[in-house]
Motif scaffolding. Structure first.
Motif: not given
Length: 357
Positions: A64-74, A80-91, A106-110
């Motif tokens: 039901x949802x597209x999951x977008x995962x931030x592996x490294x905190x910018x 805070x993560x939020x999105x008004x596009x349906x079927x989007x799960x940010x985490x 995020x390149x800065x933390x690689x």
């Protein structure tokens, strides 16, 4: 010994051996059910590998949802993560790695040796995204980033997912009509980073010979608070929206904040034509339109005395309003939308040449 007894005695080794083999197979199957084989599937235990991957991909597409995962905190900040596009799960939840359709780095933390990347294999349906909003001069090159990412998320127009620092939106009936803030200063500049080698510093040093510039910020020993910033900016007729780095498409909040607050930006950065991709030509002044800082100063002094011409810089406000992009959420949200629309395989084979070349 009877015939039946003899037969039993002769069969005992065979039956015992068969029982041992059956026990071993049972234990092996039980043990294997607890093992995950991300990249290896023995032919005698699994179906054709390609067919298995097709089944896995189909299962993911049906979610039901597209999951977008931030592996490294910018910048090591958990935004805070939020999105008004349906079927989007940010985490930020790394336990969702195996289900995530997109993983953002995020390149800065690689780390230079990539030791803070996932240790688990990448699922076949998953895309890795290189995410960055800083200019090339502020970032170190990491050779290992070549041939590892599927997509780029950046301010540049030739990025897979372009997210500028701001944009113009149509005015709606709910928006209040534009009212020009009171002005008591002609030209202002708020700046933190200072280097005599920067083009913006050299231009300022020449411009100030011909016109008074109200200066603020760390570079001038006058720090301002978050509350003071909009008050100062809106009180100026013109603001020096000078970028500290001049690169392709690099137009930052220094341009959008004055537009939002009712001040005319004076731009120094990419060519004027690039700015015109993001805002009307009559909403700002570009230094390249003048043969020298002195000529620019003369034009500003003229506009200070001719209010009718000055007000023409705000004609666009009857149709549009300016807005800054919300860092992190904007990038994640646009990434989610892109992943919804693009299922095909993509790869960034030479990130270093593209961004630093």
């Amino acid at each position: 010994m009877s015939c039946s007894a003899y037969r039993w005695t002769s069969l005992r080794p065979f039956l015992f051996g068969s029982l041992v083999v059956l026990c071993f197979i049972g234990l092996f199957i039980t043990y294997r059910s607890d093992i995950k084989y991300p990249n290896y599937c023995p032919a005698f235990l699994c179906a054709d590998k390609a067919q298995t991957q097709k089944i896995q991909t189909a299962a993911v597409d049906a979610e039901n949802e597209i999951i977008v995962l931030f592996w490294l905190w910018p910048f090591d900040i958990k935004y805070e993560l939020h999105c008004n596009i349906t079927r989007c799960h940010l985490t930020y939840d790394k336990t969702l790695y195996q289900k995530a359709h997109g993983v953002m780095f995020h390149h800065w933390e690689i780390h230079g040796n990539l030791d803070n990347f996932p240790k688990m294999p990448r699922p076949s349906f998953q895309k890795w995204l290189w995410f960055n909003m800083e200019p090339p001069s502020k970032l170190r090159q990491i050779p290992g980033v070549n041939n590892i990412f599927n997509l780029t998320c950046n301010y540049r127009r030739d990025s897979n997912i372009q997210v500028p620092y701001g944009y113009l939106l149509p005015v709606t009936s709910e928006d209040e009509s534009f009212k020009l803030p009171a002005k008591d200063k002609l030209v202002c500049w708020i700046v933190t980073n200072w280097s005599e080698q920067l083009k913006r510093v050299q231009y300022y040093n020449e411009l100030k010979k011909y016109i008074k510039i109200h200066v603020y910020g760390k570079a001038f020993g006058q720090r301002i608070s978050i509350e003071e910033y909009p008050k100062i900016l809106s009180s100026c007729k013109f603001y020096l929206s000078f970028e500290n780095s001049i690169y392709e498409d690099y137009i930052t909040e220094k341009f959008y904040k004055p537009l939002i607050m009712g001040t005319v930006p004076i731009t120094l950065g990419p060519p004027k034509q690039t700015y015109e991709e993001y805002a009307p030509a009559d909403s700002f002044i570009h230094v390249d339109d003048f043969s020298s800082p002195q000529k620019l100063a003369e034009r500003l002094l003229y506009l200070d005395q001719n209010n009718t011409e000055y007000m023409q810089f705000f004609n666009w406000r009857s149709m549009y309003k300016a807005q800054e992009s919300e860092f992190v959420s904007e990038q994640a949200c646009q990434t989610c939308k892109y992943l919804q629309d693009h299922k095909e395989y993509q790869a960034v084979n030479d990130l270093i040449s593209w961004y630093w070349g």
